[in-house]
Write an enzyme that holds these catalytic residues in place. Structure first.
Site, short mmCIF file in Angstrom:
data_model
loop_
_atom_site.label_atom_id
_atom_site.label_comp_id
_atom_site.label_asym_id
_atom_site.label_seq_id
_atom_site.Cartn_x
_atom_site.Cartn_y
_atom_site.Cartn_z
N GLU A 256 0.89 -1.17 0.00
CA GLU A 256 0.00 0.00 0.00
C GLU A 256 0.92 1.20 0.00
O GLU A 256 1.52 1.54 1.01
CB GLU A 256 -0.93 -0.04 1.21
CG GLU A 256 -2.12 0.89 1.08
CD GLU A 256 -1.90 2.21 1.78
OE1 GLU A 256 -1.61 3.19 1.05
OE2 GLU A 256 -2.02 2.28 3.00
N CYS A 290 -2.15 8.94 2.64
CA CYS A 290 -2.05 8.68 1.20
C CYS A 290 -3.39 8.73 0.49
O CYS A 290 -3.45 8.86 -0.73
CB CYS A 290 -1.39 7.32 0.96
SG CYS A 290 -2.17 5.97 1.88
#
Length: 483
Positions: A256, A290
């Site tokens: 990720e 993010c």
């Protein structure tokens, strides 16, 4: 004198070979604690302990594994206040965020994977009705899920509770063992998680935690021959280096990585809703996330109104001590990161962007603070529009029609989560389906924690969350027999 944290290896608390390093409170710039610096040999010992524990743990009935996770969830919930205070001191998160989104979410994730149903990891039996030898060649076939083995979990600094819990809990539920390498900026919370798991009855070696400010510990945890899989959350650049090491030994990966989320605001959007959603970039983890909608693409009919309202929203946010109940924007993680974010704002000015609000350092006596900043008049080729800044900075780019908006949204190396705002739901879904991102929020920045999470392109490899995390931490095995 602040206590010096030992490592957690093979069920024992072990003094680090490399001594300790200082963990700094980003709000006060004072010492929050002392974290252990693991040697390469100690990391290898943790991986070996996880390998030894894998056989017995994977053979433990799922109900017993689930019971350990449930007890851990209860312990974390019962210790929420001191655990959240530590998280606040390590990360600079506001008290509300530390309690709700960090420690609270961690407890919820352990609870969720303590409720795993067999159907979530089973695969329906499949019968092969046609064989090369006709009916006599019919074979029964069953596909089942098996644990991967030893998993190295390398976690991010923006949430030292929810992120590790999202890796450890499903990995343990599936029968894997783990070696956790926390982010160097805030590893102490992860040791408290190990403490809770130990108290919950996790067997020795099933969970190990090793930390370090140098790269040595992380490199050893990835390269160890005892490790079968690496689950990493962090920057794309570091993820690429980890992937190279994993590729040499064909290790399983769950990555990720970075994001530069596009928020496509169409001319029929509810501007108030869009401003509230995009505005979370300024406040949620001070933009250090993010999934934030940091790249706003506004159709020209609403562009001026959106910029004006976003600027007003940003100016109203209180920046300051995260312990104060009315603080909305806390500090970023370190002085070095503050300098990096500020350098991007200055770069935006040089590239021709207009600093509508922010762009200066707030006048606070201590702390690594960045004023919420809005850059307008941007183009998609500017570095501030293409690179992940990871701070409370939003850029706004105008576009003319839907086709151009989609093209701009997709013109990026990243593809984690994008967003669409439109009062026409059918239109919003049409645009969403054309976006090259692992997730799309329509008229919201909220997430469904059972929906698959992961990115396209350089935003990652694989999917987790909900049942998808159980799939991520398992292998599929086919068993066949004569029909």
């Amino acid at each position: 004198m602040t206590a010096r944290q030992p490592l957690f290896v093979g069920g024992s608390w072990v003094e680090p070979d490399g001594g300790h390093y200082e963990v700094i409170d980003p709000a006060t710039e004072q010492t929050a604690g002392w974290a252990p610096e693991a040697s390469r040999d100690q990391v290898h010992a943790a991986c070996a302990a996880a390998r030894e524990a894998f056989g017995p743990w994977s053979a433990t009935p799922p109900q017993e594994r689930a019971a350990v996770l449930a007890r851990a969830a209860d312990i974390i919930r019962d210790r929420l206040v001191p655990y959240a205070e530590l998280a606040r001191a390590e990360t600079g998160a506001t008290t509300g965020t530390a309690r709700g989104m960090q420690v609270g979410v961690a407890a919820a994730r352990f609870r969720r994977y303590a409720r795993v149903e067999p159907a979530e990891w089973a695969i329906p039996p499949q019968i092969n009705e046609a064989g090369p030898m006709g009916r006599a060649g019919v074979m029964g076939a069953l596909a089942v899920r098996q644990p991967v083995g030893v998993v190295t979990c390398i976690t991010s600094y923006n949430n030292p509770w929810a992120n590790p819990a999202g890796k450890i809990a499903p990995a343990l539920a599936m029968g894997n063992t783990v070696v956790v390498k926390p982010a160097p900026q805030d590893p102490l919370s992860v040791y408290r998680m190990a403490e809770a798991l130990e108290a919950a009855g996790v067997p020795p070696g099933v969970v190990n935690v090793v930390s370090g400010a140098r790269t040595e510990a992380g490199e050893a945890a990835v390269a160890s021959p005892d490790v079968d899989m690496v689950s990493f959350t962090g920057s794309t650049a570091v993820g690429q280096r980890i992937a190279e090491v994993c590729g040499r030994d064909m290790k399983r990966q769950l990555m990720e990585l970075g994001g530069k989320g596009a928020a496509v605001v169409l001319d029929d959007a509810d501007i108030g809703s869009a401003v509230s959603g995009i505005g979370t970039t300024f406040s949620f983890y001070s933009g250090q996330i993010c999934t934030a909608p940091t790249r706003v693409l506004a159709q020209r009919g609403v562009y001026d109104q959106l910029v004006e309202q976003l600027a007003t929203y940003a100016r109203r946010l209180k920046v300051g001590d995260p312990r104060e109940p009315d603080t909305v924007v806390g500090p970023v993680i370190s002085a070095a990161h503050r300098d990096r974010v500020e350098s991007y704002v200055e770069l935006g000015r040089k590239e021709g962007a207009v600093v509508v609000t922010g762009g200066e350092r707030p006048s606070l006596p201590t702390g690594f603070y960045v004023t919420p900043t809005l850059l307008a008049g941007c183009t998609n080729d500017m570095r501030v529009a293409r690179e992940e800044i990871f701070g409370p900075v939003v850029v706004v780019i105008p576009f003319d029609d839907e086709e151009e908006g989609v093209a701009l949204a997709n013109d990026t190396d990243y593809g984690l989560i994008d967003y669409v705002w439109s009062s026409d739901v059918a239109r919003a879904f049409r645009v969403a389906r054309r976006l090259r991102a692992g997730g799309v929020g329509i008229n919201t920045v909220g997430r469904n924690m059972e929906a698959p999470f992961g990115g396209f392109k350089k935003s990652g490899v694989g999917r987790d969350v909900g049942s998808y995390a159980l799939h991520a931490y398992s292998e599929v095995q086919a068993i066949v027999w004569p029909g």
